[in-house]
Motif scaffolding. Sequence first.
Motif, PDB file in Angstrom:
ATOM      1  N   GLN A 242       0.841  -1.200   0.000  1.00  0.00           N
ATOM      2  CA  GLN A 242       0.000   0.000   0.000  1.00  0.00           C
ATOM      3  C   GLN A 242       0.876   1.251   0.000  1.00  0.00           C
ATOM      4  O   GLN A 242       1.866   1.336   0.738  1.00  0.00           O
ATOM      5  N   LEU A 243       0.509   2.205  -0.843  1.00  0.00           N
ATOM      6  CA  LEU A 243       1.279   3.442  -0.990  1.00  0.00           C
ATOM      7  C   LEU A 243       0.579   4.587  -0.276  1.00  0.00           C
ATOM      8  O   LEU A 243      -0.651   4.643  -0.230  1.00  0.00           O
ATOM      9  N   ALA A 244       1.384   5.495   0.277  1.00  0.00           N
ATOM     10  CA  ALA A 244       0.801   6.629   1.009  1.00  0.00           C
ATOM     11  C   ALA A 244       1.821   7.754   1.114  1.00  0.00           C
ATOM     12  O   ALA A 244       3.033   7.533   0.962  1.00  0.00           O
ATOM     13  N   PHE A 245       1.309   8.957   1.361  1.00  0.00           N
ATOM     14  CA  PHE A 245       2.179  10.109   1.587  1.00  0.00           C
ATOM     15  C   PHE A 245       2.184  10.472   3.070  1.00  0.00           C
ATOM     16  O   PHE A 245       1.137  10.487   3.711  1.00  0.00           O
ATOM     17  N   PHE A 246       3.376  10.719   3.599  1.00  0.00           N
ATOM     18  CA  PHE A 246       3.524  11.147   4.997  1.00  0.00           C
ATOM     19  C   PHE A 246       4.583  12.244   5.069  1.00  0.00           C
ATOM     20  O   PHE A 246       5.531  12.260   4.267  1.00  0.00           O
TER      21      PHE A 246
ATOM     22  N   LEU B 128      -4.605   5.968  -0.793  1.00  0.00           N
ATOM     23  CA  LEU B 128      -4.005   7.055  -0.020  1.00  0.00           C
ATOM     24  C   LEU B 128      -3.098   7.942  -0.876  1.00  0.00           C
ATOM     25  O   LEU B 128      -2.587   8.951  -0.390  1.00  0.00           O
ATOM     26  N   LEU B 129      -2.904   7.566  -2.141  1.00  0.00           N
ATOM     27  CA  LEU B 129      -2.129   8.416  -3.055  1.00  0.00           C
ATOM     28  C   LEU B 129      -2.982   9.528  -3.634  1.00  0.00           C
ATOM     29  O   LEU B 129      -2.573  10.683  -3.712  1.00  0.00           O
ATOM     30  N   LEU B 130      -4.201   9.160  -4.074  1.00  0.00           N
ATOM     31  CA  LEU B 130      -5.009  10.078  -4.880  1.00  0.00           C
ATOM     32  C   LEU B 130      -5.448  11.362  -4.166  1.00  0.00           C
ATOM     33  O   LEU B 130      -5.553  12.402  -4.803  1.00  0.00           O
TER      34      LEU B 130
ATOM     35  N   LYS C 122      -3.334  15.889  -9.317  1.00  0.00           N
ATOM     36  CA  LYS C 122      -3.299  16.642 -10.582  1.00  0.00           C
ATOM     37  C   LYS C 122      -2.483  15.902 -11.636  1.00  0.00           C
ATOM     38  O   LYS C 122      -2.874  15.823 -12.808  1.00  0.00           O
ATOM     39  N   GLU C 123      -1.341  15.378 -11.231  1.00  0.00           N
ATOM     40  CA  GLU C 123      -0.493  14.639 -12.173  1.00  0.00           C
ATOM     41  C   GLU C 123      -1.201  13.383 -12.683  1.00  0.00           C
ATOM     42  O   GLU C 123      -1.121  13.041 -13.870  1.00  0.00           O
ATOM     43  N   TYR C 124      -1.864  12.691 -11.772  1.00  0.00           N
ATOM     44  CA  TYR C 124      -2.540  11.427 -12.092  1.00  0.00           C
ATOM     45  C   TYR C 124      -3.593  11.632 -13.184  1.00  0.00           C
ATOM     46  O   TYR C 124      -3.629  10.907 -14.185  1.00  0.00           O
ATOM     47  N   TYR C 125      -4.454  12.626 -13.011  1.00  0.00           N
ATOM     48  CA  TYR C 125      -5.525  12.837 -13.985  1.00  0.00           C
ATOM     49  C   TYR C 125      -5.023  13.472 -15.279  1.00  0.00           C
ATOM     50  O   TYR C 125      -5.566  13.197 -16.364  1.00  0.00           O
ATOM     51  N   THR C 126      -3.978  14.281 -15.186  1.00  0.00           N
ATOM     52  CA  THR C 126      -3.371  14.807 -16.409  1.00  0.00           C
ATOM     53  C   THR C 126      -2.878  13.652 -17.274  1.00  0.00           C
ATOM     54  O   THR C 126      -3.158  13.592 -18.483  1.00  0.00           O
TER      55      THR C 126
ATOM     56  N   ARG D 203     -16.969   7.531 -12.823  1.00  0.00           N
ATOM     57  CA  ARG D 203     -17.645   7.269 -11.542  1.00  0.00           C
ATOM     58  C   ARG D 203     -16.650   7.718 -10.475  1.00  0.00           C
ATOM     59  O   ARG D 203     -15.655   7.048 -10.205  1.00  0.00           O
ATOM     60  N   PHE D 204     -16.950   8.873  -9.884  1.00  0.00           N
ATOM     61  CA  PHE D 204     -15.950   9.548  -9.060  1.00  0.00           C
ATOM     62  C   PHE D 204     -16.284   9.438  -7.575  1.00  0.00           C
ATOM     63  O   PHE D 204     -17.366   9.825  -7.142  1.00  0.00           O
ATOM     64  N   ILE D 205     -15.343   8.889  -6.809  1.00  0.00           N
ATOM     65  CA  ILE D 205     -15.468   8.841  -5.343  1.00  0.00           C
ATOM     66  C   ILE D 205     -14.824  10.107  -4.779  1.00  0.00           C
ATOM     67  O   ILE D 205     -13.606  10.301  -4.886  1.00  0.00           O
ATOM     68  N   PHE D 206     -15.625  10.971  -4.206  1.00  0.00           N
ATOM     69  CA  PHE D 206     -15.109  12.238  -3.707  1.00  0.00           C
ATOM     70  C   PHE D 206     -14.428  12.065  -2.354  1.00  0.00           C
ATOM     71  O   PHE D 206     -14.917  11.356  -1.475  1.00  0.00           O
ATOM     72  N   ASP D 207     -13.289  12.726  -2.233  1.00  0.00           N
ATOM     73  CA  ASP D 207     -12.546  12.743  -0.976  1.00  0.00           C
ATOM     74  C   ASP D 207     -11.908  14.129  -0.857  1.00  0.00           C
ATOM     75  O   ASP D 207     -11.669  14.795  -1.870  1.00  0.00           O
ATOM     76  N   GLU D 208     -11.657  14.562   0.364  1.00  0.00           N
ATOM     77  CA  GLU D 208     -11.017  15.864   0.550  1.00  0.00           C
ATOM     78  C   GLU D 208      -9.548  15.776   0.144  1.00  0.00           C
ATOM     79  O   GLU D 208      -8.806  14.940   0.650  1.00  0.00           O
ATOM     80  N   LEU D 209      -9.144  16.637  -0.781  1.00  0.00           N
ATOM     81  CA  LEU D 209      -7.734  16.712  -1.153  1.00  0.00           C
ATOM     82  C   LEU D 209      -6.960  17.413  -0.034  1.00  0.00           C
ATOM     83  O   LEU D 209      -7.527  18.169   0.755  1.00  0.00           O
TER      84      LEU D 209
END
Length: 502
Positions: free
Chosen positions: A148-152, A208-210, A217-221, A238-244
């Motif tokens: 699993q990938l994540a930013f910390f 946890l990346l998105l 921004k890079e991902y969707y570009t 089909r978009f799952i909304f989450d707080e950026l």
Amino acid sequence: MMRKYFTYILLFGFPLFGCQNRPAEKSDYQKNWTLLEQENESIAFDADIKLSDAEKVLDEQLFQLRKQFLTETNKQKIPLFNRSFNEIKPLIEGNKLFEIFQSMPKGGLLHTHSGGITDVKWIIATARKYKECYVYDGTDNDQFIFGQLAFFEEGKEAKGFVSLNKKLLSDPGFEKKLADLLILKRDNLCTYTDYWIEFEKRFKRISLLLPYRPFFKEYYTKGFQDLVKNNVQHVEIRFIFDELYDFQHGKYPLKTSITDLQEVVKEIRKLNPQFSLKLIYSSFKFLDSKSIEKQLEIAFELKKEFPDTISGFDLVADEAAGNSVYSFRENWMKLDELSKKYGVKMPLFLHAGESNSVFNKNILDISSLDNPRIGHGLNLIYFPKTMELIRKQNKLVEVSPISNQILGYVSDLRNHPARVLLSNGIQCSINSDDPSVYGYEGLGYDFWVAFVAWELDVKALKKLVFNSISYSSLNESEKKKALLYLDRQWNDFVQKMNGKLK
């Protein structure tokens, strides 16, 4: 002798008369056969399509290419239709038809999901550029799973996480291992695996990346650039909304996802002015009715503020494990009330019938709801009255052939339920669902397997492509422009292919 002859006449009639009647009987048989063939063709989904002379030439060319390919695979005793997509992927890529389908204008991608549109190798390569990106290297637990990938922020990483870049540098084989953990492959159609469990793990590993805004921004570009390159002009997610969030400002309002995506599309359109995006607000089938009530309120609020971006509402997740569509009937009955409150309509684009079981009756709800398109609709063929209603209501089924095979709903793609739907006049479009999770990009692979396995022709291909714009959630003005652009692209494609295949 004469007595025997008269006896024969009395028993069997006059042979001469029988001979005289045979041509007439044969003629009636031929007429009935031809009439029945015409009647079947008249109710097919593409009955209204008339091919130009150039399209007829291309049709013959593609027919011959498929025939040659199938003859060759038969000679080599390759069990083409009894092997998984993962096994035949190299075969597809080495086939001339694939090059044609890659270059074919595909109109719109109407069924895909946030988290499933961008190349896995790119995800790993881009994530490692961020020093704040970590990978979970421990054993699976209730919170995290291996890979699993994540930013910390530095020094604040959760237990079991290590720097992704350092891990890749210290363990040269880990990149391939991680890619395999992010791609769902089905190497053998006969072996048992709970593919939905494995499927959901792939999404969890990048979940946890998105939300990290710079990566988002890079991902969707990259995802939109891939689609444009594959001749897709419109996409509905089909978009799952989450707080950026980022580490400088913390969390952003929910609508930031929309404004950031609008900025990404604006950049894409500088070189590709025809490209367009709609978001279908999505929640989960495993939530209860009260939770979905709150989700619908949020969806309406966002649609009121962004009416040209939010196009509708859906519920996702494994249909065999989640609640039925009918269990949310009180929520659907309040849609009109919510429409009056917010001043906007919220059509449904529900997943329904992603199942092999007649006991899954989600498809029954669709004909009674404002639900112009159906996600998957695999078991619609088990409900003939509903199928007839959906045909009369002119609703579209979003078909994703490769996804359906990998998740175990269809083994031999020649037996895909969509073949029954198409011949019975149900309108369909071709979609990739979650291509990055399945190890590919774009729509070319799905069109290839549909063309080869379903014995399609150019008439069917054209209808499927144009359906993707005609049944999109673009408004009438946008749709008119999109169809004009697609028509030009299609005619150019036909001419170029005819020149190339001479």
